[in-house]
Design an enzyme around this catalytic site. Structure first.
Site, PDB file in Angstrom:
ATOM      1  N   HIS A 108       0.800  -1.234   0.000  1.00  0.00           N
ATOM      2  CA  HIS A 108       0.000   0.000   0.000  1.00  0.00           C
ATOM      3  C   HIS A 108       0.831   1.283   0.000  1.00  0.00           C
ATOM      4  O   HIS A 108       0.271   2.375  -0.149  1.00  0.00           O
ATOM      5  CB  HIS A 108      -0.997  -0.021   1.169  1.00  0.00           C
ATOM      6  N   ASP A 131      -9.739  -0.294   4.252  1.00  0.00           N
ATOM      7  CA  ASP A 131      -8.565  -0.878   4.898  1.00  0.00           C
ATOM      8  C   ASP A 131      -8.900  -1.259   6.336  1.00  0.00           C
ATOM      9  O   ASP A 131      -9.754  -0.639   6.970  1.00  0.00           O
ATOM     10  CB  ASP A 131      -7.446   0.196   4.918  1.00  0.00           C
ATOM     11  N   ASP A 135      -3.108   3.584   7.826  1.00  0.00           N
ATOM     12  CA  ASP A 135      -1.918   3.889   7.001  1.00  0.00           C
ATOM     13  C   ASP A 135      -1.571   5.365   7.031  1.00  0.00           C
ATOM     14  O   ASP A 135      -1.144   5.946   6.029  1.00  0.00           O
ATOM     15  CB  ASP A 135      -2.125   3.403   5.556  1.00  0.00           C
ATOM     16  N   HIS A 148       4.321   1.226   3.996  1.00  0.00           N
ATOM     17  CA  HIS A 148       2.914   0.951   3.644  1.00  0.00           C
ATOM     18  C   HIS A 148       1.962   1.351   4.771  1.00  0.00           C
ATOM     19  O   HIS A 148       0.757   1.423   4.548  1.00  0.00           O
ATOM     20  CB  HIS A 148       2.692  -0.514   3.207  1.00  0.00           C
ATOM     21  N   ASP A 239      -7.375  -1.736   0.070  1.00  0.00           N
ATOM     22  CA  ASP A 239      -6.428  -2.705   0.641  1.00  0.00           C
ATOM     23  C   ASP A 239      -7.242  -3.965   0.936  1.00  0.00           C
ATOM     24  O   ASP A 239      -8.230  -3.904   1.677  1.00  0.00           O
ATOM     25  CB  ASP A 239      -5.850  -2.102   1.928  1.00  0.00           C
ATOM     26  N   ASP A 241      -6.855  -6.250   2.835  1.00  0.00           N
ATOM     27  CA  ASP A 241      -6.992  -6.623   4.251  1.00  0.00           C
ATOM     28  C   ASP A 241      -8.155  -5.896   4.921  1.00  0.00           C
ATOM     29  O   ASP A 241      -8.465  -6.151   6.086  1.00  0.00           O
ATOM     30  CB  ASP A 241      -5.667  -6.499   5.017  1.00  0.00           C
ATOM     31  N   GLU A 284      -2.126  -5.078  -1.699  1.00  0.00           N
ATOM     32  CA  GLU A 284      -1.762  -6.028  -0.645  1.00  0.00           C
ATOM     33  C   GLU A 284      -2.223  -7.469  -0.891  1.00  0.00           C
ATOM     34  O   GLU A 284      -2.320  -8.258   0.039  1.00  0.00           O
ATOM     35  CB  GLU A 284      -2.249  -5.543   0.739  1.00  0.00           C
TER      36      GLU A 284
END
Ligand SMILES: NC(=[NH2+])NCCC[C@H](N)C(=O)O
Ligand SMILES: [Mn+2]
Ligand SMILES: [Mn+2]
Length: 315
Positions: A108, A131, A135, A148, A239, A241, A284
């Protein structure tokens, strides 16, 4: 349903393939974009009526400096800076041709480039960040030193967030106003990151809000926050995740309790429906983590998020 695109000409998408893992320590995330293309993403988009421009993946290894000592806590700052500068240029040039820019990561930290490129082409854009993480660590607040976990702090157009002038990143012009940024899916935010979100009044919908209001309402509130008149170009940085690890297991920093398969796809569908999307990141995906089935699920979910962003609908 047929989306009319306000900023995209001739239904053309430019793919920016970014095999890069330098913003974090786990190898393999550089194979994410390669696998998404291998799994047939381009054919899928062509099938949906898009013209696809893709000249192959970026070759970033040539940017790798012989030596790249930490700057403060930041790891591989020169490598990340050079790579993301090139990404910014690719994204901007696609957007200036009236293409939708689709960036496949990679970690990221690449958003340093994608968001810079988008705001260079569309200064009035807004950013929707999906996300588990914010970040938004600064060079001082990061514990890991992994870039990231930091891109958003570099991108924010506020004074005094990044104290020490990091000349390595002097190419990057912070253009993102705090009121043009919104998060969905957060559930693992570091204490100093929470302070930053509070200090600048950044809108964030955590998994608590997704549970409380439902994803339909959350996306509507997110759009109301950053795009009240539904006229600004949208950059979506996704992202994987942000999704629950049962949905996207092959990723470097999974966190339990994430978005379901449908919630993730709904976000993409609803943003496509605005007709305002100009730039999308899928980040990611790490096809070297977990078992074969997990890899298959994660890569295919990356591809299906893209298709939903580009207008695939259920009916
Ligand atoms: N893009 C990501 N997966 N970021 C994870 C960041 C984790 C942690 N907050 C850090 O700064 O290191
Ligand atoms: Mn994350
Ligand atoms: Mn992230």
């Amino acid at each position: 349903m047929m989306t009319t695109y306000k900023y995209i000409k001739d239904k053309t998408v430019g793919i920016v393939g970014c095999p890069f893992s330098g913003g974090q320590p786990k190898e393999g995330v550089d194979e994410g974009p390669i696998k998404m293309i291998e799994y047939g993403l381009i054919d899928q988009l062509v099938e949906m009526g898009w013209s696809v421009e893709f000249d192959g993946h970026h070759k970033f290894t040539e940017f790798r400096p012989a030596e790249d000592p930490n700057i403060g806590k930041l790891k591989k700052p020169r490598y990340v800076s050079r790579v993301t500068k090139a990404v910014a240029e690719s994204v901007e040039s696609h957007l200036k041709k009236g293409h939708l820019a689709l960036t496949l990561g990679g970690d990221h930290s690449l958003a340093l480039g994608t968001v810079s490129g988008t705001f260079a082409a569309y200064p009035d854009a807004c950013l929707i960040w999906i996300d588990a993480h914010a970040d938004i660590n600064t060079p001082e607040s990061t514990e890991s030193g992994n870039l990231h976990g930091c891109p958003v702090s570099f991108l924010l157009a506020v004074d005094g967030l990044i104290n020490e002038e990091i000349t390595e990143f002097s190419w990057l012009k912070p253009r993102l106003r705090p009121d043009r940024l919104v998060y969905i899916g957060l559930r693992d935010v570091d204490p100093p990151e929470k302070e930053i979100l509070k200090k600048y009044g950044i809108k964030a919908f955590s998994m608590y809000h997704v549970d409380k209001y439902g994803i339909g309402k959350v996306v509507e509130m997110a759009l109301d926050a950053v795009n009240p008149d539904r006229d600004r170009p949208i950059h979506l940085s996704f992202d994987v995740d942000g999704l629950d690890p049962t949905v996207a297991p092959s990723t470097g920093t999974p966190v339990r309790g994430g978005l379901t398969f449908r919630e993730g796809h709904y976000i993409c569908e609803a943003i496509n429906e605005t007709g305002l999307l100009v730039s999308v990141d899928i980040m990611e995906v790490n096809p070297t983590l977990e078992d074969e089935v997990s890899v298959f699920e994660t890569v295919t979910v990356g591809c299906s998020l893209v298709r939903c962003c580009l207008g695939e609908s259920l009916l």
